[in-house]
Design an enzyme around this catalytic site. Structure first.
Site, PDB file in Angstrom:
ATOM      1  N   LYS A  83     -30.327  54.410 -30.817  1.00 26.46           N
ATOM      2  CA  LYS A  83     -30.457  53.435 -31.716  1.00 26.46           C
ATOM      3  C   LYS A  83     -30.714  53.866 -33.210  1.00 26.46           C
ATOM      4  CE  LYS A  83     -34.967  53.085 -31.764  1.00 26.46           C
ATOM      5  NZ  LYS A  83     -35.914  53.275 -33.136  1.00 26.46           N
ATOM      6  N   ASP A 135     -39.601  49.901 -27.543  1.00 25.80           N
ATOM      7  CA  ASP A 135     -38.182  49.890 -27.595  1.00 25.80           C
ATOM      8  C   ASP A 135     -37.343  49.700 -26.471  1.00 25.80           C
ATOM      9  OD1 ASP A 135     -38.952  50.595 -30.166  1.00 25.80           O
ATOM     10  OD2 ASP A 135     -38.217  52.638 -30.308  1.00 25.80           O
TER      11      ASP A 135
END
Length: 278
Positions: free
Chosen positions: A8, A135
């Protein structure tokens, strides 16, 4: 079962306040990119769960890998799991702010849920992922998301307009900065601009409005990351930023040709070009 945990990037990252528990409240938008590790999960041949790693070297023993932490967290919640043999090929570089380890952990939860027919929902998997790392819940969904709190509070009311663009990600092949070190170098503050409002604009308008609060401290420790940001902007990127707590930097380009021209000059970096995500 074979899965492909994706990396990401962060579109902006504001560090707003320090919490009583020692963690920080943040505000960021995360989007998935098509830079993947390879993860295989099969029922174990023996009595114990094993993890075998290939590719990029991982600077921790298998028992401390986030993949094993994911297995153990799910085993604790479900009251026990059958043993599994897990194989992980690391392609996404570590210490980059790209969430590679978090993605591996989240996809381990997804894979175990499928392999052993646990029947857990995405929401239940995300709750388990939150126990592993800030995350991790994002990667259960792997779609553009606004993340707040410690990063585990997720909403999907964002839609960055990146489809026409190409994203070049570059991670310098130098020693990284730990997340703890990165946080130690920042002063929490209220942001001047709301990230969600900023990313509703076209990427050409982001520079100067959309910021990553880690950049100042990490760039001081890893000057190459600062140079990368400048090189991408000089190479025609409409926006460039460090991702997460670094040291990877990404640039958003109008097309693959422009991104590739810059990537070819970055011989001291691991690089990847992704299509824009919407």
């Amino acid at each position: 079962m074979i899965l492909f945990p994706n990396a990401k990037i962060n579109l902006g990252l504001d560090i707003i306040s320090k919490r009583p528990d020692g963690y920080h409240n943040i505000s960021t938008v995360m989007i998935p990119i098509d830079w993947h590790d390879i993860l295989e999960i099969v029922p174990a041949k023996g009595e114990s769960t094993t993890l075998t790693c290939y590719g990029h070297a991982i600077d921790c023993p298998p028992e401390k890998n986030l993949v094993m932490k994911a297995y153990n967290a799910l085993a604790n919640i479900t009251g026990g799991l059958p043993a599994a043999d897990i194989y992980l090929e690391k392609i996404v570089p570590d210490g980059a702010g790209l969430g590679g380890g978090s993605a591996d952990a989240a996809y381990t939860l997804i894979g175990l849920n499928e392999v052993f027919n646990l029947g857990l929902s995405k929401e239940q998997l995300a709750q388990t992922a939150a126990l592993i790392g800030a995350d991790c819940p994002f990667f259960i969904y792997s779609r553009p998301a606004y993340c707040s709190g410690t990063g585990t509070e997720i909403s999907f009311d964002v839609a960055p307009h990146l489809t026409p663009y190409s994203i070049l990600v570059a991670k310098p092949r130098v020693a990284g900065v730990s997340t703890a070190q990165a946080y130690a170098g920042v002063t929490p503050r209220q942001p001047l601009h709301d990230i969600r409002q900023t990313i509703s604009l076209s990427p050409e308008k982001w520079q100067g409005l959309l910021k990553n609060d880690f950049e100042q401290s990490v760039f001081a420790q890893i000057p190459r990351s600062s140079e990368l940001k400048n090189e991408m902007l000089e190479g025609g990127a409409v926006y460039a930023s460090m991702s997460g707590s670094g040291s990877a930097v990404y640039g958003i380009f109008a097309n693959d040709k422009m991104a590739q021209a810059v990537a070819e000059r970055l011989t001291d970096c691991d690089t990847h070009i992704s299509s824009g995500c919407n």
